[in-house]
Scaffold this motif. Structure first.
Motif, PDB file in Angstrom:
ATOM      1  N   ILE A 183      -8.342 -12.772  20.201  1.00  0.00           N
ATOM      2  CA  ILE A 183      -8.173 -11.778  19.145  1.00  0.00           C
ATOM      3  C   ILE A 183      -9.497 -11.045  18.976  1.00  0.00           C
ATOM      4  O   ILE A 183     -10.504 -11.638  18.611  1.00  0.00           O
ATOM      5  N   ILE A 184      -9.493  -9.770  19.266  1.00  0.00           N
ATOM      6  CA  ILE A 184     -10.716  -8.975  19.181  1.00  0.00           C
ATOM      7  C   ILE A 184     -10.937  -8.488  17.764  1.00  0.00           C
ATOM      8  O   ILE A 184     -12.027  -8.581  17.219  1.00  0.00           O
ATOM      9  N   SER A 185      -9.899  -7.965  17.149  1.00  0.00           N
ATOM     10  CA  SER A 185     -10.001  -7.450  15.791  1.00  0.00           C
ATOM     11  C   SER A 185      -8.792  -7.930  15.005  1.00  0.00           C
ATOM     12  O   SER A 185      -7.676  -7.488  15.266  1.00  0.00           O
ATOM     13  N   SER A 186      -9.026  -8.823  14.048  1.00  0.00           N
ATOM     14  CA  SER A 186      -7.900  -9.328  13.264  1.00  0.00           C
ATOM     15  C   SER A 186      -7.552  -8.340  12.165  1.00  0.00           C
ATOM     16  O   SER A 186      -8.403  -7.640  11.634  1.00  0.00           O
ATOM     17  N   ASN A 187      -6.266  -8.311  11.826  1.00  0.00           N
ATOM     18  CA  ASN A 187      -5.777  -7.420  10.785  1.00  0.00           C
ATOM     19  C   ASN A 187      -4.766  -8.207   9.968  1.00  0.00           C
ATOM     20  O   ASN A 187      -3.816  -8.753  10.520  1.00  0.00           O
ATOM     21  N   SER A 188      -4.962  -8.234   8.669  1.00  0.00           N
ATOM     22  CA  SER A 188      -4.081  -9.041   7.833  1.00  0.00           C
ATOM     23  C   SER A 188      -2.916  -8.254   7.240  1.00  0.00           C
ATOM     24  O   SER A 188      -2.177  -8.776   6.435  1.00  0.00           O
ATOM     25  N   ALA A 189      -2.754  -7.013   7.634  1.00  0.00           N
ATOM     26  CA  ALA A 189      -1.667  -6.204   7.099  1.00  0.00           C
ATOM     27  C   ALA A 189      -0.331  -6.658   7.678  1.00  0.00           C
ATOM     28  O   ALA A 189      -0.241  -7.084   8.822  1.00  0.00           O
ATOM     29  N   GLN A 190       0.701  -6.556   6.856  1.00  0.00           N
ATOM     30  CA  GLN A 190       2.047  -6.881   7.311  1.00  0.00           C
ATOM     31  C   GLN A 190       2.809  -5.583   7.495  1.00  0.00           C
ATOM     32  O   GLN A 190       2.745  -4.688   6.659  1.00  0.00           O
ATOM     33  N   LEU A 191       3.537  -5.497   8.586  1.00  0.00           N
ATOM     34  CA  LEU A 191       4.304  -4.295   8.887  1.00  0.00           C
ATOM     35  C   LEU A 191       5.776  -4.540   8.614  1.00  0.00           C
ATOM     36  O   LEU A 191       6.303  -5.611   8.884  1.00  0.00           O
ATOM     37  N   SER A 192       6.420  -3.513   8.118  1.00  0.00           N
ATOM     38  CA  SER A 192       7.873  -3.606   7.932  1.00  0.00           C
ATOM     39  C   SER A 192       8.551  -3.355   9.271  1.00  0.00           C
ATOM     40  O   SER A 192       7.943  -2.839  10.214  1.00  0.00           O
ATOM     41  N   ASN A 193       9.806  -3.717   9.348  1.00  0.00           N
ATOM     42  CA  ASN A 193      10.579  -3.465  10.570  1.00  0.00           C
ATOM     43  C   ASN A 193      10.612  -1.976  10.891  1.00  0.00           C
ATOM     44  O   ASN A 193      10.566  -1.582  12.048  1.00  0.00           O
ATOM     45  N   TYR A 194      10.686  -1.138   9.857  1.00  0.00           N
ATOM     46  CA  TYR A 194      10.697   0.307  10.050  1.00  0.00           C
ATOM     47  C   TYR A 194       9.414   0.770  10.742  1.00  0.00           C
ATOM     48  O   TYR A 194       9.450   1.555  11.696  1.00  0.00           O
TER      49      TYR A 194
ATOM     50  N   MET B  22       9.386  -0.336  14.364  1.00  0.00           N
ATOM     51  CA  MET B  22      10.315   0.472  15.154  1.00  0.00           C
ATOM     52  C   MET B  22       9.706   1.834  15.480  1.00  0.00           C
ATOM     53  O   MET B  22       9.756   2.288  16.625  1.00  0.00           O
ATOM     54  N   LYS B  23       9.121   2.499  14.489  1.00  0.00           N
ATOM     55  CA  LYS B  23       8.530   3.822  14.721  1.00  0.00           C
ATOM     56  C   LYS B  23       7.354   3.740  15.690  1.00  0.00           C
ATOM     57  O   LYS B  23       7.188   4.598  16.565  1.00  0.00           O
ATOM     58  N   HIS B  24       6.538   2.704  15.563  1.00  0.00           N
ATOM     59  CA  HIS B  24       5.405   2.540  16.470  1.00  0.00           C
ATOM     60  C   HIS B  24       5.883   2.317  17.911  1.00  0.00           C
ATOM     61  O   HIS B  24       5.352   2.921  18.853  1.00  0.00           O
ATOM     62  N   LEU B  25       6.874   1.476  18.081  1.00  0.00           N
ATOM     63  CA  LEU B  25       7.400   1.216  19.427  1.00  0.00           C
ATOM     64  C   LEU B  25       8.066   2.454  20.021  1.00  0.00           C
ATOM     65  O   LEU B  25       7.997   2.683  21.227  1.00  0.00           O
ATOM     66  N   GLN B  26       8.713   3.260  19.178  1.00  0.00           N
ATOM     67  CA  GLN B  26       9.313   4.504  19.679  1.00  0.00           C
ATOM     68  C   GLN B  26       8.233   5.449  20.198  1.00  0.00           C
ATOM     69  O   GLN B  26       8.400   6.097  21.232  1.00  0.00           O
ATOM     70  N   LYS B  27       7.091   5.500  19.487  1.00  0.00           N
ATOM     71  CA  LYS B  27       5.977   6.338  19.952  1.00  0.00           C
ATOM     72  C   LYS B  27       5.426   5.809  21.266  1.00  0.00           C
ATOM     73  O   LYS B  27       5.119   6.586  22.175  1.00  0.00           O
TER      74      LYS B  27
ATOM     75  N   GLN C 285      16.415   3.640   7.243  1.00  0.00           N
ATOM     76  CA  GLN C 285      15.394   3.813   6.212  1.00  0.00           C
ATOM     77  C   GLN C 285      14.483   4.985   6.535  1.00  0.00           C
ATOM     78  O   GLN C 285      14.378   5.414   7.680  1.00  0.00           O
ATOM     79  N   THR C 286      13.823   5.488   5.490  1.00  0.00           N
ATOM     80  CA  THR C 286      12.824   6.537   5.640  1.00  0.00           C
ATOM     81  C   THR C 286      11.565   6.084   4.910  1.00  0.00           C
ATOM     82  O   THR C 286      11.642   5.225   4.012  1.00  0.00           O
ATOM     83  N   PRO C 287      10.413   6.650   5.253  1.00  0.00           N
ATOM     84  CA  PRO C 287       9.197   6.277   4.514  1.00  0.00           C
ATOM     85  C   PRO C 287       9.327   6.548   3.015  1.00  0.00           C
ATOM     86  O   PRO C 287       8.860   5.760   2.188  1.00  0.00           O
TER      87      PRO C 287
ATOM     88  N   ILE D 294      20.384  -0.887  -3.516  1.00  0.00           N
ATOM     89  CA  ILE D 294      21.512  -0.008  -3.192  1.00  0.00           C
ATOM     90  C   ILE D 294      21.139   1.461  -3.424  1.00  0.00           C
ATOM     91  O   ILE D 294      21.509   2.341  -2.638  1.00  0.00           O
ATOM     92  N   GLU D 295      20.406   1.728  -4.480  1.00  0.00           N
ATOM     93  CA  GLU D 295      20.015   3.101  -4.805  1.00  0.00           C
ATOM     94  C   GLU D 295      19.133   3.711  -3.717  1.00  0.00           C
ATOM     95  O   GLU D 295      19.319   4.858  -3.323  1.00  0.00           O
ATOM     96  N   HIS D 296      18.178   2.933  -3.210  1.00  0.00           N
ATOM     97  CA  HIS D 296      17.218   3.468  -2.248  1.00  0.00           C
ATOM     98  C   HIS D 296      17.654   3.298  -0.794  1.00  0.00           C
ATOM     99  O   HIS D 296      17.162   4.007   0.082  1.00  0.00           O
TER     100      HIS D 296
END
Length: 133
Positions: A3-14, A17-22, A55-57, A115-117
């Motif tokens: 691990i060169i640079s650790s990052n503690s952020a958690q990513l949502s599935n959305y 998905m967007k990163h992999l599409q790019k 979903q959308t941002p 349900i609303e969002h």
């Protein structure tokens, strides 16, 4: 693997998905093949059949803001976004000690916020789910 640079952020599935599409779109120009292409393809195929595909941002941010009064931790919010619950039982499984932290009315409010969002998620009655089993 190191691990060169650790990052503690958690990513949502959305976000994943967007990163992999790019990555997939950029790779067409590079014409690189291999295990990464297979992993990217399989992961995208899986994610496209989950709620994150609808979903959308904006809907995610609005949902998170609406959930603020419930004092949920980051992991609980992430689970609610990644797998939007449709029943009170699912909320009990996602939110630690939900029986002590949330009233029945608050659980209903959380379901209504989801349900609303995320209108693509259909709310289910807990009674209907038990009868189907």
């Amino acid at each position: 693997m190191e691990i060169i640079s650790s990052n503690s952020a958690q990513l949502s599935n959305y976000e994943v998905m967007k990163h992999l599409q790019k990555l997939k779109d950029g790779r067409k120009k590079d014409k690189r093949q291999g295990q990464l292409a297979t992993i990217t393809y399989e992961t995208l195929r899986y994610l496209e059949n989950t709620p994150c595909n609808q979903q959308t941002p904006e809907s995610i941010v609005a949902c998170l803001k609406a959930l603020e009064p419930f004092n949920l931790n980051k992991s609980e919010k992430l689970m609610l976004i990644n797998s939007p619950p449709t029943t009170a039982l699912e909320i009990q499984l996602m939110i630690e000690e939900s029986e002590e932290r949330l009233t029945e009315e608050q659980v209903k409010q959380v379901l209504d916020i989801i349900i609303e969002h995320f209108p693509h998620v259909q709310k289910q009655d807990d009674n209907e789910e038990v009868e189907e089993s």
